[in-house]
Design a protein around this motif. Structure first.
Motif, mmCIF file in Angstrom:
data_model
loop_
_atom_site.group_PDB
_atom_site.id
_atom_site.type_symbol
_atom_site.label_atom_id
_atom_site.label_comp_id
_atom_site.label_asym_id
_atom_site.label_seq_id
_atom_site.Cartn_x
_atom_site.Cartn_y
_atom_site.Cartn_z
ATOM 1 N N PHE A 187 4.456 -6.308 -6.134
ATOM 2 C CA PHE A 187 4.355 -4.850 -6.236
ATOM 3 C C PHE A 187 4.258 -4.457 -7.717
ATOM 4 C CE2 PHE A 187 6.992 -5.442 -2.349
ATOM 5 C CZ PHE A 187 6.081 -4.957 -1.440
ATOM 6 N N GLU B 162 6.671 4.183 -3.618
ATOM 7 C CA GLU B 162 7.394 3.318 -4.549
ATOM 8 C C GLU B 162 8.745 2.913 -3.976
ATOM 9 O OE1 GLU B 162 5.399 5.399 -8.469
ATOM 10 O OE2 GLU B 162 7.296 6.109 -7.677
ATOM 11 N N MET C 204 8.311 0.188 -1.585
ATOM 12 C CA MET C 204 8.113 -1.082 -2.290
ATOM 13 C C MET C 204 9.453 -1.644 -2.743
ATOM 14 S SD MET C 204 4.866 -0.256 -4.685
ATOM 15 C CE MET C 204 3.414 0.524 -4.009
ATOM 16 N N VAL D 289 0.869 -1.827 1.067
ATOM 17 C CA VAL D 289 2.160 -2.447 1.370
ATOM 18 C C VAL D 289 1.953 -3.575 2.371
ATOM 19 C CG1 VAL D 289 4.389 -2.077 2.477
ATOM 20 C CG2 VAL D 289 3.570 -0.426 0.821
ATOM 21 N N ALA E 167 0.495 -6.581 0.786
ATOM 22 C CA ALA E 167 1.500 -7.336 0.038
ATOM 23 C C ALA E 167 2.355 -8.170 0.986
ATOM 24 C CB ALA E 167 2.390 -6.375 -0.747
#
Lengths: 308, 232
Positions: B131, B149, B152, B183, B186
């Motif tokens: 991230f 955020e 994350m 997200v 990831a």
């Protein structure tokens, strides 16, 4: 009003701050309003008194009567107060946290439990020592010091400086140590802390011990100006509790600011010729009530940047 | 032994309310599955009962052959930290995180086990590689971050743990489509050898191509494997 009043205010603020921070941290980390904080105070005071009686001949034999002896006595007193307070904190953990912490309505249960501990402890102390007031040895000695033209008594200087040092240590410990991170995580979100692998059950023990130790330190420091008695914990408890409320329960900067405000208020009202000591409590509670009506979250609500 | 998580006849709920009915399923090592279902049909409750966080539960939950479920007589959450230390990391739904800690401290909270704590700087670095926006936010308070955020950070906290099973609850909840896709990307990238993952999600389109199989959940009962759903 003079500079002496301000020093007196700072002295009171230091002692109230120690009490208020303990209550505030306990509330925000384990959700307990500790009514037995006054009992921690009294128990620490009596332990220090007992130890001072036992240690006096030993210290006299080892160090004589000079400066060494008074330093040794000061260290013994402070250590006894802190250790006794911490042990009493552990007792509160065993009685008022461990058996009931996952029951419904823990806040009310623990309030009643700690109130019972407080009453029982005061009665036990009365039974053991009687209602007489005892005086602790003056650990900072007698005398005055001129600082920038203001005369400051040794005990005031000692109280203010040792409180400041200890407060900084506690805050640094909370901020930088691993245990401190655990405690702050638990303060903000107990379930999130569990999900991070932190056992809330075990993290509560150092918290109760640390707040107990702060109360013990406050007891030793306040005993430099007043006496130790079984009921001497009541007034610091009330002051600490109301200051913690004024600061916004759970906020450490709020509790510190509240302690300074209430400490100075007490000193100033006490020194004003047309008001005097008997209006001190009246003015303090009036101030707290008015402030909380205007700002229900307390001072912490103004200072804390984020609140969910 | 191939199974990392085996759930047999799991019932769970809160007080008189029964949310999960006779759940039965198995997760293999290295597998990544999607748990799909509507709001209020028991996805989060299933995750929370694996972590022993629901009001009551019975039935067997075996993690790496070790029983972590069973009928619980103590309060919710008492065993949770021990389950985390066994190697299960849950990212809770929404932002059930610590608003007053900085991003770096928040990530450190995830590295609680003794081994992970010593290498927390390296692990933080790893999470920030996954991230990248977190790198410049290290000293910001989590409460001041944006929703994406925060998510994350929340997922990153779970990744800091020395875990072999990750439970990710609604990673896209409340996020803009573009951010939730990143997200998910990831999450897909961190799948590595021997680690298993369950992602609970309402948005099937987001999961497609990112998971090995999907399981539907409806009214607290599993609705069989959906298999690989490809859209478009």
């Amino acid at each position: 009003m003079s500079w002496i009043t301000l020093v007196h205010g700072l002295n009171l603020a230091a002692i109230y701050g120690l009490m208020a921070i303990g209550i505030s941290i306990l509330w925000s980390s384990i959700g307990m309003i500790n009514m037995a904080h006054g009992a921690s105070f009294a128990v620490a005071g009596f332990s220090a008194w007992q130890v001072s009686l036992a240690a006096k001949p030993l210290i006299a034999a080892a160090f004589g009567t000079g400066l060494d002896a008074s330093v040794a006595m000061a260290v013994t007193m402070l250590a006894t107060g802190v250790i006794a307070g911490a042990l009493f904190g552990a007792l509160i953990y065993l009685l008022a946290y461990l058996p009931i912490h996952d029951k419904a309505n823990y806040a009310v249960r623990s309030l009643i439990m700690t109130l019972a501990i407080n009453l029982a402890t005061v009665q036990i102390l009365l039974q053991l020592f009687g209602p007489n007031q005892r005086s602790l040895p003056k650990i900072f000695g007698f005398g005055k010091l001129e600082i920038l033209g203001v005369s400051v008594r040794y005990d005031q200087l000692g109280t203010i400086s040792s409180t400041a040092v200890l407060m900084l240590l506690v805050i640094a410990w909370l901020r930088y140590s691993r245990k401190g991170l655990e405690i702050r995580a638990m303060m903000q979100n107990p379930e999130g802390a569990e999900l991070s692998g932190i056992s809330v059950r075990w993290t509560a023990l150092p918290v109760t011990m640390m707040t107990g130790a702060l109360a013990g330190l406050a007891a030793i420091l306040l005993s430099q100006t007043i006496f130790v008695s079984p009921t001497s914990g009541a007034m610091p408890l009330i002051k600490g509790l109301t200051i913690a409320l004024l600061g916004g329960l759970g906020s450490i900067p709020g509790a510190l600011a509240g302690a300074v405000i209430i400490g100075f208020l007490e000193a100033i009202v006490g020194a004003l010729p047309f008001l005097g000591q008997r209006y001190v409590l009246f003015s303090q509670f009036l101030f707290i009530i008015v402030f909380l009506i205007a700002r229900p979250r307390g001072i912490g609500g103004l200072l804390d940047e984020t609140r969910e | 032994m191939d199974e990392i998580l085996a759930i047999r006849r799991l019932n769970a709920g809160y007080g008189p309310l029964r949310v999960l009915h006779e759940i039965d399923f198995t997760l293999r090592r290295g597998e990544c599955i999607g748990l799909v279902g509507l709001n209020g049909h028991g996805k989060s409750t299933l995750f929370r009962s694996v972590m022993s966080l629901v009001g009551w539960q019975n039935g067997s939950i075996r993690f790496k052959g070790r029983e972590i479920g069973g009928t619980r007589s103590t309060g919710a959450g008492r065993k949770t930290h021990a389950i985390v230390r066994l190697g299960i990391a849950l990212t809770p739904q929404g932002d059930a995180i610590f608003p007053g800690l900085s991003v770096a401290q928040h990530l450190d909270c995830g590295a609680y086990s003794r081994i992970a704590w010593r290498e927390r700087a390296r692990r933080r670095d790893m999470v920030m590689d996954i991230f990248p926006p977190l790198r410049r936010l290290q000293n910001e308070l989590v409460g001041t971050l944006s929703g994406g955020e925060r998510r994350m950070v929340s997922v990153g906290r779970a990744l800091m743990t020395e875990a072999s099973l990750y439970l990710i609850d609604e990673p896209s909840l409340g996020l803009a489509p573009k951010i939730s896709a990143s997200v998910m990307e990831a999450l897909h990238s961190i799948r590595s050898e021997g680690k298993a993952m369950i992602i609970a999600e309402q948005n099937v389109a987001l999961l497609s191509g990112k998971v090995d199989r999907m399981i539907g959940i409806h009214s607290g009962r599993l609705r069989g494997d959906i298999g690989h759903v490809s859209l478009g």
